[in-house]
Design an enzyme around this catalytic site. Structure first.
Site, PDB file in Angstrom:
ATOM      1  N   ASP A 103      78.752  75.512 -19.254  1.00 25.40           N
ATOM      2  CA  ASP A 103      77.706  75.269 -20.238  1.00 25.40           C
ATOM      3  C   ASP A 103      77.384  73.778 -20.163  1.00 25.40           C
ATOM      4  O   ASP A 103      78.191  72.995 -19.680  1.00 25.40           O
ATOM      5  CB  ASP A 103      78.230  75.651 -21.634  1.00 25.40           C
ATOM      6  CG  ASP A 103      77.189  75.457 -22.712  1.00 25.40           C
ATOM      7  OD1 ASP A 103      76.000  75.679 -22.437  1.00 25.40           O
ATOM      8  OD2 ASP A 103      77.564  75.055 -23.829  1.00 25.40           O
ATOM      9  N   LYS A 104      76.197  73.367 -20.602  1.00 21.38           N
ATOM     10  CA  LYS A 104      75.838  71.959 -20.476  1.00 21.38           C
ATOM     11  C   LYS A 104      76.195  71.165 -21.735  1.00 21.38           C
ATOM     12  O   LYS A 104      77.116  70.354 -21.733  1.00 21.38           O
ATOM     13  CB  LYS A 104      74.344  71.801 -20.164  1.00 21.38           C
ATOM     14  CG  LYS A 104      73.935  70.327 -19.949  1.00 21.38           C
ATOM     15  CD  LYS A 104      72.472  70.193 -19.605  1.00 21.38           C
ATOM     16  CE  LYS A 104      71.598  70.304 -20.827  1.00 21.38           C
ATOM     17  NZ  LYS A 104      71.708  69.139 -21.750  1.00 21.38           N
ATOM     18  N   THR A 105      75.476  71.440 -22.817  1.00 21.61           N
ATOM     19  CA  THR A 105      75.642  70.637 -24.024  1.00 21.61           C
ATOM     20  C   THR A 105      77.020  70.854 -24.637  1.00 21.61           C
ATOM     21  O   THR A 105      77.414  71.988 -24.908  1.00 21.61           O
ATOM     22  CB  THR A 105      74.551  70.987 -25.051  1.00 21.61           C
ATOM     23  OG1 THR A 105      73.280  70.892 -24.410  1.00 21.61           O
ATOM     24  CG2 THR A 105      74.601  70.052 -26.238  1.00 21.61           C
TER      25      THR A 105
ATOM     26  N   PHE B  88      65.895  77.983 -37.001  1.00 23.57           N
ATOM     27  CA  PHE B  88      65.797  77.942 -35.540  1.00 23.57           C
ATOM     28  C   PHE B  88      66.284  79.259 -34.950  1.00 23.57           C
ATOM     29  O   PHE B  88      67.315  79.792 -35.351  1.00 23.57           O
ATOM     30  CB  PHE B  88      66.634  76.795 -34.976  1.00 23.57           C
ATOM     31  CG  PHE B  88      66.639  76.771 -33.466  1.00 23.57           C
ATOM     32  CD1 PHE B  88      65.557  76.261 -32.764  1.00 23.57           C
ATOM     33  CD2 PHE B  88      67.718  77.276 -32.757  1.00 23.57           C
ATOM     34  CE1 PHE B  88      65.541  76.254 -31.373  1.00 23.57           C
ATOM     35  CE2 PHE B  88      67.717  77.270 -31.366  1.00 23.57           C
ATOM     36  CZ  PHE B  88      66.632  76.758 -30.674  1.00 23.57           C
TER      37      PHE B  88
ATOM     38  N   ARG C 127      66.491  65.085 -23.361  1.00 24.28           N
ATOM     39  CA  ARG C 127      66.178  66.322 -24.075  1.00 24.28           C
ATOM     40  C   ARG C 127      64.947  66.049 -24.919  1.00 24.28           C
ATOM     41  O   ARG C 127      64.939  65.119 -25.730  1.00 24.28           O
ATOM     42  CB  ARG C 127      67.352  66.757 -24.955  1.00 24.28           C
ATOM     43  CG  ARG C 127      67.052  68.063 -25.670  1.00 24.28           C
ATOM     44  CD  ARG C 127      68.282  68.728 -26.170  1.00 24.28           C
ATOM     45  NE  ARG C 127      67.978  69.994 -26.816  1.00 24.28           N
ATOM     46  CZ  ARG C 127      68.876  70.724 -27.449  1.00 24.28           C
ATOM     47  NH1 ARG C 127      70.124  70.332 -27.504  1.00 24.28           N
ATOM     48  NH2 ARG C 127      68.539  71.868 -28.019  1.00 24.28           N
TER      49      ARG C 127
ATOM     50  N   ASP D  22      81.801  75.563 -24.768  1.00 19.22           N
ATOM     51  CA  ASP D  22      82.332  74.995 -26.011  1.00 19.22           C
ATOM     52  C   ASP D  22      82.462  76.057 -27.101  1.00 19.22           C
ATOM     53  O   ASP D  22      82.697  75.742 -28.260  1.00 19.22           O
ATOM     54  CB  ASP D  22      81.451  73.835 -26.503  1.00 19.22           C
ATOM     55  CG  ASP D  22      80.013  74.264 -26.766  1.00 19.22           C
ATOM     56  OD1 ASP D  22      79.698  75.434 -26.481  1.00 19.22           O
ATOM     57  OD2 ASP D  22      79.218  73.436 -27.237  1.00 19.22           O
ATOM     58  N   GLY D  23      82.322  77.313 -26.721  1.00 20.96           N
ATOM     59  CA  GLY D  23      82.501  78.397 -27.691  1.00 20.96           C
ATOM     60  C   GLY D  23      81.213  78.862 -28.318  1.00 20.96           C
ATOM     61  O   GLY D  23      81.122  80.000 -28.747  1.00 20.96           O
ATOM     62  N   ALA D  24      80.199  78.015 -28.373  1.00 20.65           N
ATOM     63  CA  ALA D  24      78.936  78.392 -28.993  1.00 20.65           C
ATOM     64  C   ALA D  24      78.110  79.203 -28.014  1.00 20.65           C
ATOM     65  O   ALA D  24      77.767  78.733 -26.943  1.00 20.65           O
ATOM     66  CB  ALA D  24      78.167  77.139 -29.403  1.00 20.65           C
ATOM     67  N   ASN D  25      77.810  80.423 -28.382  1.00 25.67           N
ATOM     68  CA  ASN D  25      76.982  81.338 -27.580  1.00 25.67           C
ATOM     69  C   ASN D  25      77.592  81.687 -26.222  1.00 25.67           C
ATOM     70  O   ASN D  25      76.918  82.275 -25.378  1.00 25.67           O
ATOM     71  CB  ASN D  25      75.580  80.739 -27.345  1.00 25.67           C
ATOM     72  CG  ASN D  25      74.872  80.416 -28.631  1.00 25.67           C
ATOM     73  OD1 ASN D  25      75.008  81.148 -29.608  1.00 25.67           O
ATOM     74  ND2 ASN D  25      74.139  79.327 -28.658  1.00 25.67           N
TER      75      ASN D  25
END
Length: 1210
Positions: A498-500, A628, A684, A882-885
């Protein structure tokens, strides 16, 4: 299964299964009972291990409608069998959502049902009389499947979604609550609302563990040894088995208790429920059923179920599900009746599509906001194991089996050993009959050979390396909930990142803004926090368009929103409960600039100061939020400036999306060039837009207006440029992975060009390489789907200089005679293109994922699909997020590692305390070490059993055998100590380019094992034949005196009376014991590999000391015989010259074994196996190549047919 009457349950889902019906058959049951008695219960065990045999052996096939027993088989690659018993429950109707016919006026939440079965009309007309009906169901993996007459199949009842409820029906039919009768009726079908992780009793766990085939085999072995008077060895095995079982029970029960405690801590709470008579009553959360209306308390709660919000707003922490502790705003489901929108009225509610309106089980509601006189209400949608949290817990309780070539090969190897044992069994049987041995002796000795060939300690020995690796990982802050995956990590040859938050920092810094005036970009500005801009629409949008909230006085929310809001310097104020209760609507959150930023006009001495302060105040109230959405890639708010009658809509989101929602005349002509310029530099970019709303839109209308109506016809305001810095460790780790020939791929939800820029910055795409963007377009207006191929320009090129894309005509042939290009290529695509290619270009999908490096704008489920696509081309895929999505992809990958320590990490096999990707090479190194340890241990155990098998076969030739203490010394002292210490080699500190072999059934490994077997066989036979050729040799008797020493006489005297029965003491036995004991140590040393995947064995002090100790002990036993030791080991004294000869044989054996393993295997064959990597033949980078070489093989062919167009792309 037979195809007739074969049905599918959970069709299209991950746990899809074939189902067939059976009913018990008396004559089959009688036959099985007879078989159980005749086999001493073994047939019962076999039926316990094989559900398919159990059902087919005791039942006859029937239709599902009449079935009493069901046989299910998963349709995935594992083809698991399950047995389930059909049960019956009595209910007043077959439909869980209705008590009576829809025409009945007193039924809550009435809908048109498929028939009212089992209802008898009361002739008095005073009401209806209910007849209890039998509802058939079965339970599997904590899920109930109910019989559906219309489908003629069993189905899962998930909850309110089964009705396919529309927005309007939720408000009209399900918002008033249920009657007590309806609630009781639904509870019969949906059960108690509890994720009940039952902790099995120690007795149940013990029975389940003991009935494992491995322990049954051990029990058989112990009984056999005891009958042959091998009491000491049998006792040792029993002792080790008890320790093993106790340890296993403790670990399993501890995991159950931990999971139970984690779930139970929030599973039962007191809740307020609305009843159909408008009363609110207190109840336990376990009583909730789908359709109940739940009142969310103002001080927050832990959600006990999945529910859709129908009034008010909630701030929720969803870290348990998403891994992100960022508060999320949940708004009520739009009510079409208030806005008369036919489109929304017909919209069917779906939990996945309408997450922003859904409160999920286990998530923490932090705050609620509401109308005065109204409560924050939610309709229960799903309960128990049907909830999101329940499904997560179910996936932990019932994981899919680990499919790994090592384990499949291990079973094949064991079958080969069983075959070898069978040969020995027949040999022993024939030999014993020829020698006219007693029947008992023939049976015991023949069966004993099987227990020698298939070592009972093998499974325990195989897991030792994994246990040590898990302990080392824990020391460096990597925690594992699936230890078997450690071995898989040793095979990883591709890692998705993942990137972010993973490759880059979590936080974003505001680099600057670029406002738009009259459809033209102004110069970029570093700051907006100044007096000239304070009242501009641009700054108002930055200050108002977010989902921030104050929690305990601190601003909290999405990091991007926080940075954006902080850049304005404005102040956010939320109303208190007291302020809200004084008004007839939700008081808005207010944002305002600090007074020092507002213009300061000169004040005359007679001016009224209070009037000035009132007139000069500038406040923006946020009337409504549209949170969002990752699917929509935008958010918006409706706000009102203090003193204004008309409201404003502010929008922010992905620039391409925002521009598409704006009036064309307000978007600058050079929008694409400017955006590309920023994204290529890795920034970004967020776009802002504004719209003045019509005066007819009042406060109440805005609360129910559709999102699409607000987010249209906007005016483009400009761009916010955020800088997302790489983590310091990222480039170094990716460089290390590249040198280790491990391919790296970026999977992100961010903009395509930003992702490509970050990929270049971190070294994932080297500077000299070119990137080809695959843009897939779906079918439209009768045109077929197509793919446009474009080169992405050099990132250093300015956006306003010439063409930003070169149109490329791609040739997708695999012809080898195509011209090859020295340049290297990477493919990049968006989530939208990935979806089109997956649907319409299946033949290209594998080629594109083989060479794709950047996947941008990917939705969570698309990340999972990508991992599956990569696995389908034989990659061993790692996933780091990072766990998100990322939960789905983390679970699906061979080795998923989460950088989040939150509860979502329970879905990932590995969790790292270190919040950067440096944990990835550590995990791969430890995985490789554990995998090589498993190979070494398996080879050692296989050789140990074959060496012992050879010794016994030779001794059986004249009715001899190894003694009890000889078995004990070899199996317990030498073998177990060597196995447990040889597994202690730490992982190599360097991640090397080679990869370990995938399985045991490979030519080099088989060559290594077979040659060592032949060597050991040769030297044992040599020693066996040579001892018989000695001048002093005779058939040993207690009176024999080959040593001519007093010690031997004493030694032999003690054996009188023992020789005749078991014939253990003889010269052949002693010679083979000496030779074989050294052979165990020789193979332990040569199979205990160090480099390149583990540190050298000389650094493994326990192993080194153990080997040296046993070498000296055996040398001492051979050269300096002590009668007491000889008595215990049942060996006889032999002449000194023969002892020296035995040592010469042992040294020669060691020299040949070492020569074959180090020179032939390590030097020659290892190079061959690594250069002929299987995946290299499929276009995947082979182990001796850099990952990019594999890409170039195909990319170069593509480049040979590229035709560049000089046309500029508009």
């Amino acid at each position: 299964m037979e195809k007739e009457d074969l049905k599918i349950v959970n069709k299209g889902l991950e746990d899809e299964m074939e189902i067939a019906g059976y009913r018990p058959c008396r004559w089959k049951l009688a036959l099985v009972g007879l078989g159980v008695v005749c086999t001493g219960g073994f047939l019962l065990l076999l039926l316990y291990w094989m559900p398919e045999w159990c059902v087919k052996g005791t039942c006859t096939r029937t239709t599902l409608r009449e079935a009493e027993v069901l046989l299910l088989r998963s349709t995935d690659e594992f083809k698991q069998w399950f047995r389930a018993k059909v049960r019956v429950v009595l209910a007043t109707g077959k439909n869980p959502f209705y008590l009576d016919c829809p025409a009945s006026p007193n039924v809550a939440n009435g809908h048109a049902a498929h028939g009212c079965i089992g209802l008898l009309e009361d002739p008095s007309g005073m009401g209806t009389k209910h007849q209890s009906l039998q509802i058939r169901y079965f339970t599997l993996h904590s899920t109930k499947y109910y019989w559906n007459d219309m489908m003629q199949n069993f189905e899962v009842l998930n909850g309110l979604e089964d009705l396919e409820v529309t927005f309007s029906s939720i408000y009209s039919d399900h918002s008033t609550g249920l009657t007590t009768e309806m609630q009781d009726h639904r509870r019969l079908f949906f059960g108690v609302n509890e994720i009940d992780v039952k902790v099995p009793s120690v007795f149940k766990l013990l029975i389940k563990e003991v009935l494992n085939p491995f322990y049954i085999f051990q029990l058989f072995s112990v009984i056999l040894w005891s009958s042959d008077e091998y009491y000491y060895y049998a006792s040792a095995i029993v002792f080790m088995s008890v320790i093993s079982i106790a340890s296993s029970l403790y670990t399993i029960r501890k995991q159950y208790v931990m999971l139970h405690d984690m779930v139970a801590s929030h599973s039962i709470v007191r809740v307020s429920v609305c009843r159909a008579n408008n009363e609110i009553e207190e109840a336990l959360s376990t009583d909730l059923v789908p359709g109940d209306v739940l009142v969310i308390p103002t001080n927050g709660t832990i959600m006990p179920c999945d529910a859709v919000l129908i009034s008010g707003t909630c701030i929720v922490n969803e870290s348990m599900l998403t891994g992100e502790s960022v508060p999320v705003t949940k708004t009520n489901l739009p009510n079409p009746s208030l806005d008369k929108k036919e489109a929304e009225e017909a919209s069917v509610y779906n939990v996945e599509e309408h997450k922003r309106h859904t409160l999920f089980c286990g998530t923490h509601v932090i705050q609620t906001r509401f109308y005065t006189g109204e409560l924050v209400k939610a309709v229960v949608v799903r309960t128990g194991f049907s909830t999101e949290k329940g499904q997560l817990v179910r996936s932990i309780l019932y994981p899919k089996p680990t499919d790994f070539k090592l384990y499949r090969d291990a079973y094949l190897f064991l079958l080969c050993l069983v075959g070898v044992a069978g040969i020995g069994f027949i040999y022993t049987l024939v030999l014993s009959i020829i020698n006219e041995e007693p029947a008992r002796f023939i049976i015991v000795e023949s069966l004993d050979l099987i227990t020698v060939t298939v070592p009972p300690a093998l499974p325990a020995a195989m897991t030792v390396g994994i246990f040590y690796a898990q302990r080392r990982l824990k020391r460096i802050g990597i925690f594992c909930i699936s230890p078997q995956r450690i071995n898989m990590c040793g095979q990883l040859n591709l890692v998705c990142f993942d990137k972010t938050g993973t490759l880059t920092e979590d936080g974003l810094d505001l680099w600057g803004v670029q406002r738009v005036d009259n459809a033209r970009f102004l110069f970029s500005e570093e700051s907006v926090c100044r007096e000239a801009l304070v009242k501009s629409r641009f700054v108002s949008c930055m200050a108002a368009c977010h989902s921030l909230t104050r929690i305990e006085g601190e601003l909290s929310g999405d990091p991007l929103d926080l940075k954006m809001f902080e850049a304005t310097g404005w102040i956010l104020e939320e109303p208190t409960e007291e302020e809200t209760s004084l008004h007839n609507r939700i008081m808005p959150t207010v944002v305002r600039p600090p007074k020092q930023l507002l213009p300061q006009p000169q004040i005359t001495s007679n001016q009224d100061m209070e009037l000035y302060e009132l007139s000069s105040s500038y406040e923006v109230g946020i009337v409504r939020q549209f949170p969002f959405s990752s699917a929509l890639q935008r958010m918006s708010v409706v706000a009102r400036l203090l003193g204004e009658k008309r409201m404003d809509a502010y929008l922010k989101g992905a620039p391409e999306v925002v521009a598409s929602l704006c009036k064309k005349e307000t978007v600058p002509e050079d929008f694409s060039e400017v955006l590309e310029g920023y994204t290529k530099q890795g920034f970004r970019v967020i776009a802002l837009a504004h719209r003045r709303l019509e005066s007819k839109l009042t406060w109440h209308k805005v609360q129910n207006v559709s999102r699409d109506l607000i987010e249209s016809g906007m005016e483009f305001l400009g761009l916010i440029i955020m800088q997302n810095k790489l983590k310091a460790e990222t480039p170094g780790v990716l460089e290390g992975l590249r040198h280790a020939n491990i391919r790296t791929v970026m999977v992100t939800g961010d903009n395509m060009l930003t992702a490509i820029s970050v990929a270049r910055d971190c070294g994932m795409i080297p500077p000299q390489d070119r990137v080809i963007i695959a843009e897939a377009l779906p079918p439209k207006d009768g045109q077929a789907a197509r793919i446009d191929w474009r080169y992405a320009n050099n990132p250093t090129t300015r956006p306003n200089k010439g063409t930003h894309f070169e149109v490329v005509d791609m040739g997708l042939d695999d012809d080898d005679d195509k011209q090859s290009s020295p340049q290297r290529y990477h493919f990049a695509m968006s989530g939208r293109s990935f979806a089109v290619i997956t649907t319409h270009f299946q033949d290209l999908l594998q080629k594109l994922v083989l060479h794709g490096t950047v996947f941008a704008r990917m939705a969570p489920d698309q990340k999972t699909q990508l991992v599956e696509a990569l696995q389908s081309v034989d990659y061993f895929v790692g996933m780091c997020g990072d766990g998100a999505n990322d939960c789905g992809a983390l679970k699906r990958a061979h080795g998923g590692i989460s950088l989040s320590e939150l509860e979502a990490s329970v879905a990932s096999p590995f969790t790292s305390r270190t919040p950067n990707i440096s944990c990835v090479p550590d995990l791969i190194r430890e995985g490789r070490a554990a995998l090589i340890t498993s190979f070494c241990v398996f080879k050692f155990m296989a050789l140990y059993s074959i060496i012992q098998y050879i010794s016994i076969i030779l001794l059986y030739s004249f009715s001899s055998n190894l003694g009890d203490f000889q078995f004990l010394f070899i199996d317990v002292a030498i073998i177990l100590v060597m196995v447990f210490t040889m597994s202690l080699n730490p992982a190599s500190k360097e991640l090397v380019a080679q990869r370990p072999p995938q399985g045991l059934i490979s030519k080099p490994l088989l060559f290594s094992v077979l040659t060592q077997i032949l060597v050991c066989l040769g030297f044992q036979v040599l020693a066996f034949l040579l001892v018989k050729k000695q001048s002093w040799y005779e058939v040993w008797t207690p009176a024999s005196d080959a040593c001519n020493t007093s010690g031997s006489t004493d030694h032999n005297a003690t054996a009188d009376g023992y020789h005749s029965e078991r014939n253990i003491r003889n010269y052949e036995n002693t010679t083979l014991f000496y030779v074989s004991s050294f052979q165990y140590l020789i193979i332990a040393i040569i199979f205990s590999k160090g480099k390149p995947f583990r540190q050298p064995s000389y650094r493994n002090w326990p192993f080194l000391l153990s080997a040296v100790f046993f070498y000296f002990l055996l040398l001492f036993i051979i050269l300096y015989p002590i009668p007491a030791i000889n008595n215990v080991l049942e060996i006889v004294c032999v002449p000194y010259q023969w002892r020296i000869m035995v040592l010469i044989i042992i040294v020669a054996n060691a020299a040949v074994s070492v020569l074959i393993e180090t020179v032939v295997f390590d030097t020659i064959l290892r190079k061959l196996v690594f250069s002929a990597d299987k995946q290299g033949r499929r276009g995947v980078a082979s182990a001796t190549q850099t990952p990019q070489v594999g890409i170039d093989h195909w990319g170069g062919q593509v480049a040979g047919t590229v035709v560049l167009s000089k046309d500029t792309v508009p």
